[in-house]
Write a protein that holds these residues in place. Structure first.
Motif, mmCIF file in Angstrom:
data_model
loop_
_atom_site.group_PDB
_atom_site.id
_atom_site.type_symbol
_atom_site.label_atom_id
_atom_site.label_comp_id
_atom_site.label_asym_id
_atom_site.label_seq_id
_atom_site.Cartn_x
_atom_site.Cartn_y
_atom_site.Cartn_z
ATOM 1 N N SER A 1 0.830 -1.203 0.000
ATOM 2 C CA SER A 1 0.000 0.000 0.000
ATOM 3 C C SER A 1 0.867 1.256 0.000
ATOM 4 O O SER A 1 2.016 1.240 0.402
ATOM 5 C CB SER A 1 -0.922 -0.002 1.218
ATOM 6 N N GLY A 2 0.287 2.313 -0.448
ATOM 7 C CA GLY A 2 0.989 3.588 -0.456
ATOM 8 C C GLY A 2 1.296 4.042 -1.865
ATOM 9 O O GLY A 2 1.128 3.319 -2.840
ATOM 10 N N LYS A 3 1.755 5.239 -1.940
ATOM 11 C CA LYS A 3 2.012 5.880 -3.227
ATOM 12 C C LYS A 3 3.275 5.364 -3.911
ATOM 13 O O LYS A 3 3.344 5.323 -5.137
ATOM 14 C CB LYS A 3 2.135 7.391 -2.991
ATOM 15 N N TRP A 4 4.280 4.947 -3.142
ATOM 16 C CA TRP A 4 5.599 4.749 -3.707
ATOM 17 C C TRP A 4 6.049 3.309 -3.888
ATOM 18 O O TRP A 4 6.867 3.031 -4.757
ATOM 19 C CB TRP A 4 6.635 5.474 -2.843
ATOM 20 N N LYS A 5 5.575 2.381 -3.082
ATOM 21 C CA LYS A 5 6.165 1.037 -3.062
ATOM 22 C C LYS A 5 6.094 0.321 -4.404
ATOM 23 O O LYS A 5 7.078 -0.287 -4.831
ATOM 24 C CB LYS A 5 5.553 0.195 -1.961
ATOM 25 N N LEU A 6 4.970 0.366 -5.080
ATOM 26 C CA LEU A 6 4.885 -0.306 -6.377
ATOM 27 C C LEU A 6 5.808 0.346 -7.407
ATOM 28 O O LEU A 6 6.435 -0.343 -8.217
ATOM 29 C CB LEU A 6 3.446 -0.330 -6.881
ATOM 30 N N LYS A 7 5.914 1.664 -7.361
ATOM 31 C CA LYS A 7 6.813 2.367 -8.278
ATOM 32 C C LYS A 7 8.268 1.988 -7.989
ATOM 33 O O LYS A 7 9.060 1.771 -8.909
ATOM 34 C CB LYS A 7 6.639 3.876 -8.154
ATOM 35 N N ILE A 8 8.616 1.914 -6.712
ATOM 36 C CA ILE A 8 9.974 1.533 -6.316
ATOM 37 C C ILE A 8 10.279 0.132 -6.806
ATOM 38 O O ILE A 8 11.321 -0.123 -7.424
ATOM 39 C CB ILE A 8 10.140 1.630 -4.782
#
Length: 70
Positions: free
Chosen positions: A21-28
């Protein structure tokens, strides 16, 4: 911060969503899946993420045992 819930009797999909969850983890994870990358390069690729936020997100992924295999 990541949501923390007891692992017993939790749906695996729900567990995965809580971890990512969150804004960044999947992008990272998407950028890391392409190969080894230095911290500053990752920060530049992500754009508006602060050093503190990137550090926290990477630490959370590490604590949760998330590994990127390529």
């Amino acid at each position: 911060m990541a949501k923390v819930q007891a692992v017993d009797k939790q749906c695996p999909v729900e567990l995965g969503l809580n971890i990512l969850s969150g804004k960044w983890k999947l992008k990272i994870l998407w950028h890391l899946s392409k190969g080894t990358i230095r911290f500053n390069e990752l920060q530049r690729l992500l754009g508006s993420i602060t050093t503190k936020t990137l550090t926290e997100q990477l630490r959370e992924l590490e604590e949760q045992g998330i590994e990127v295999l390529y």
